[in-house]
Design a protein around this motif. Structure first.
Motif, short mmCIF file in Angstrom:
data_model
loop_
_atom_site.label_atom_id
_atom_site.label_comp_id
_atom_site.label_asym_id
_atom_site.label_seq_id
_atom_site.Cartn_x
_atom_site.Cartn_y
_atom_site.Cartn_z
N TYR A 43 50.77 -7.00 59.51
CA TYR A 43 50.13 -8.31 59.44
C TYR A 43 51.22 -9.38 59.52
CZ TYR A 43 45.78 -6.19 57.63
OH TYR A 43 44.64 -5.45 57.47
N VAL A 44 50.88 -10.49 60.18
CA VAL A 44 51.80 -11.63 60.23
C VAL A 44 51.03 -12.87 59.75
CG1 VAL A 44 53.28 -13.06 61.65
CG2 VAL A 44 53.04 -10.65 62.17
N VAL A 45 51.52 -13.48 58.68
CA VAL A 45 50.90 -14.67 58.12
C VAL A 45 51.63 -15.89 58.69
CG1 VAL A 45 50.30 -15.92 56.03
CG2 VAL A 45 50.35 -13.41 56.01
N PHE A 46 50.88 -16.79 59.33
CA PHE A 46 51.46 -18.01 59.88
C PHE A 46 51.27 -19.13 58.86
CE2 PHE A 46 51.27 -15.47 63.61
CZ PHE A 46 52.14 -16.00 64.53
N GLY A 47 52.36 -19.48 58.18
CA GLY A 47 52.30 -20.56 57.19
C GLY A 47 52.17 -21.91 57.86
N ASP A 64 51.76 -15.23 70.55
CA ASP A 64 51.55 -14.26 71.63
C ASP A 64 52.40 -13.01 71.41
OD1 ASP A 64 49.76 -15.95 72.86
OD2 ASP A 64 51.24 -16.80 74.24
N ALA A 65 53.65 -13.22 71.02
CA ALA A 65 54.55 -12.08 70.83
C ALA A 65 54.05 -11.15 69.74
CB ALA A 65 55.96 -12.58 70.51
N GLU A 66 53.57 -11.71 68.65
CA GLU A 66 53.13 -10.87 67.53
C GLU A 66 51.81 -10.17 67.85
OE1 GLU A 66 55.18 -10.21 65.38
OE2 GLU A 66 56.59 -11.84 65.67
N ASN A 70 50.36 -5.85 68.68
CA ASN A 70 49.21 -5.32 67.92
C ASN A 70 49.30 -5.60 66.42
OD1 ASN A 70 47.86 -4.19 70.20
ND2 ASN A 70 49.32 -2.48 70.16
N ARG A 71 50.00 -6.68 66.07
CA ARG A 71 49.99 -7.12 64.69
C ARG A 71 48.84 -8.10 64.48
NH1 ARG A 71 56.03 -7.69 65.53
NH2 ARG A 71 56.87 -5.72 64.74
N ARG A 72 48.20 -8.02 63.33
CA ARG A 72 47.09 -8.91 63.04
C ARG A 72 47.62 -10.22 62.50
NH1 ARG A 72 42.09 -8.02 58.75
NH2 ARG A 72 41.17 -10.09 59.04
N ALA A 73 47.29 -11.32 63.17
CA ALA A 73 47.73 -12.64 62.73
C ALA A 73 46.75 -13.18 61.70
CB ALA A 73 47.82 -13.59 63.92
N LEU A 74 47.29 -13.71 60.59
CA LEU A 74 46.47 -14.25 59.52
C LEU A 74 46.84 -15.71 59.27
CD1 LEU A 74 46.63 -11.44 56.79
CD2 LEU A 74 44.69 -11.96 58.29
N SER A 75 45.83 -16.52 58.99
CA SER A 75 46.09 -17.86 58.49
C SER A 75 46.39 -17.76 56.99
CB SER A 75 44.86 -18.75 58.71
OG SER A 75 43.81 -18.36 57.84
N GLU A 76 46.81 -18.87 56.40
CA GLU A 76 47.05 -18.87 54.95
C GLU A 76 45.77 -18.54 54.19
OE1 GLU A 76 49.09 -22.05 53.12
OE2 GLU A 76 50.49 -22.35 54.79
#
Length: 361
Positions: A43-47, A64-66, A70-76
Motif C-alpha cells: 500500500y502507498v499512502v499519499f499524504g 502512475d509508477a506506484e 500493483n501497489r494500492r494507492a490510499l488517500s489519508e
C-alpha cells in the motif's frame, strides 16, 4: 485483520493524523509502516503534504509508477478508515463510473482528487454529495483550474461536504474561491483535525531537506539532515537506509555499513538494506559477508532478481562456477530478455564449458 502482514509506504506528510500515531496503530494491527516506499510495500499512502512539496506532474508520475507496480494507492482518509481510526460517512450505491458519467469529470482527475480526499469517500461506494462535488469540480476544471489547485483549496473549508452548499469559483489563480452574496472569499477555516505537533512538522521538514540534498548530489549535507532526523526519531529504518546510501556515495563506507546495519536492526525484513549492504561488503572484499547478506535478501523474497544475479556474479568472481551456474539459471527463470539475462546466459555457457571435463566420466 486487513492490515496484518501488509507493508504501508508513506509519500508526503500526513495532514489529518500524526505519522507516529499511524505507525503505532499499524504495528498494533500487525502491519508495518515506513516513510517512503520499498520493494515490499503493498500500500502507498499519499499524504496531503505532498501537494505543497511536489508539482502536479511529479505527483501524477509518482501515482502512475506506484499503481503500475500493483501497489494500492490510499488517500489519508482511506488509510485512516482502513485502520479503523475514522468512520466512513453514510454511503450510497454510486459507483466510480456512475459519478464520472453523471458529472463529466475526467476519470484521471476524479481519481487524483479522490487520492487527496476531495470527496466524502476515498473509494466506492460514493455518495450523492460526492456527485455534487464532482459536478462542481468539473465546472472548475472547465474554467481552467487544475486538479491540484482544487485539492489544495478544498480542505481549507473543513469537511469537504460543506462545499456542496457553496458556489465555487476559479479566477485564473491557483486558489479556489467561494462566491457569496458579499463577493468572493477564500475557503479558509479551522481544520476539523489539527492533531499535528511541532515535532512532526520538524521531522517532515528535515526529511524533505535530506531528500532534496540527496537528489542534488550533496551527499554529505543529506547525510547530516538524515542524522538530525534520526536524532529525533530513532526508529525510522528508511531514514537510516537513505543516510547509508548518502554516506556510501560520499565515500564514507564504514559509516554507511553502520547505517545499513541500523536499518536492518530496525526492520529485519528491509530487502534493499540487505542488498545494498551486500554490495558494499563486496566492494570492500568481504565476500563471505556479501554472500550472507544476498542470501538473506533472497530468503526474504525468492523472486528478488537483482540479488540473485549479484550472488551468481559473486560466486563466479571467486571461481565457484557450480554455484554461479545455479543462481544464473534461477535468474533466467525471472528475466529472459534483458541485457542482464544475456550476461547470465553467457555465464551459464562459460560454466558448462569449464565444468564439463570434471563431470564427464
Amino acid at each position: 485483520m486487513a492490515v496484518a502482514g501488509e507493508i504501508f509506504g508513506i509519500i508526503g506528510a500526513l495532514a489529518a493524523f500524526p505519522l507516529r500515531l499511524a505507525a503505532r496503530e499499524v504495528e498494533r494491527q500487525h502491519g508495518h509502516l515506513r516513510r517512503g516506499v520499498t520493494r515490499q510495500s503493498s500500500y502507498v499512502v499519499f499524504g496531503r503534504g505532498l501537494l505543497a512539496k511536489a508539482s502536479e506532474a511529479e505527483i501524477e508520475a509518482r501515482y502512475d509508477a506506484e499503481t503500475d507496480r500493483n501497489r494500492r494507492a490510499l488517500s489519508e482518509n482511506g488509510f485512516l478508515r482502513l485502520l479503523g481510526l475514522a468512520a466512513s460517512p453514510a454511503t450510497s450505491a454510486l459507483t466510480r463510473q456512475s459519478v464520472i458519467d453523471q458529472s463529466q469529470l475526467p476519470p484521471r482527475v476524479f481519481d487524483l482528487l479522490s487520492l487527496f480526499d476531495a470527496f466524502e469517500h476515498a473509494s466506492e461506494p460514493y455518495s450523492f454529495r460526492d456527485l455534487i462535488l464532482a459536478r462542481k469540480y468539473a465546472g472548475l476544471i472547465a474554467s481552467g483550474a487544475s486538479w491540484s489547485a482544487i485539492a489544495r483549496s478544498v480542505h481549507r473549508s473543513g469537511h469537504v461536504a460543506s462545499l456542496t452548499a457553496l458556489s465555487l469559483h476559479h479566477g485564473g489563480t491557483d486558489t479556489i474561491y467561494a462566491r457569496r452574496p458579499e463577493g468572493l472569499s477564500e475557503l479558509d477555516g479551522q481544520l476539523l483535525f489539527d492533531l499535528g505537533t511541532t515535532d512532526d512538522a520538524e521531522l517532515d521538514d528535515l526529511f524533505a531537506q535530506a531528500e532534496a540534498a540527496e537528489e542534488a548530489g550533496d551527499y554529505d549535507e543529506a547525510a547530516a539532515f538524515y542524522q538530525r532526523y534520526l536524532g529525533i526519531d530513532r526508529t525510522d529504518s528508511v531514514a537510516a537506509f537513505n543516510r547509508a546510501n548518502c554516506l556510501r556515495a560520499a565515500g564514507r563506507d564504514m559509516e554507511a555499513a553502520h547505517d545499513y546495519a541500523r536499518a536492518i536492526k530496525l526492520d529485519p525484513s528491509f530487502l534493499e538494506a540487505w542488498f545494498n549492504l551486500a554490495g558494499l561488503m563486496s566492494e570492500c572484499g568481504r565476500v563471505d559477508a556479501a554472500r550472507r547478506h544476498l542470501k538473506k535478501a533472497i530468503e526474504l523474497d525468492g523472486d528478488y532478481a537483482d540479488a540473485i544475479f549479484n550472488l551468481a556474479k559473486l560466486e563466479f568472481d571467486i571461481g565457484n562456477l557450480g554455484e554461479a551456474r545455479r543462481w544464473w539459471i534461477r535468474y533466467l527463470e525471472l528475466d529472459k530478455n534483458s541485457e542482464w539475462a544475456r550476461a547470465a546466459e553467457r555465464g551459464v555457457q562459460f560454466a558448462d564449458i569449464h565444468l564439463l571435463p570434471r563431470t564427464a566420466d
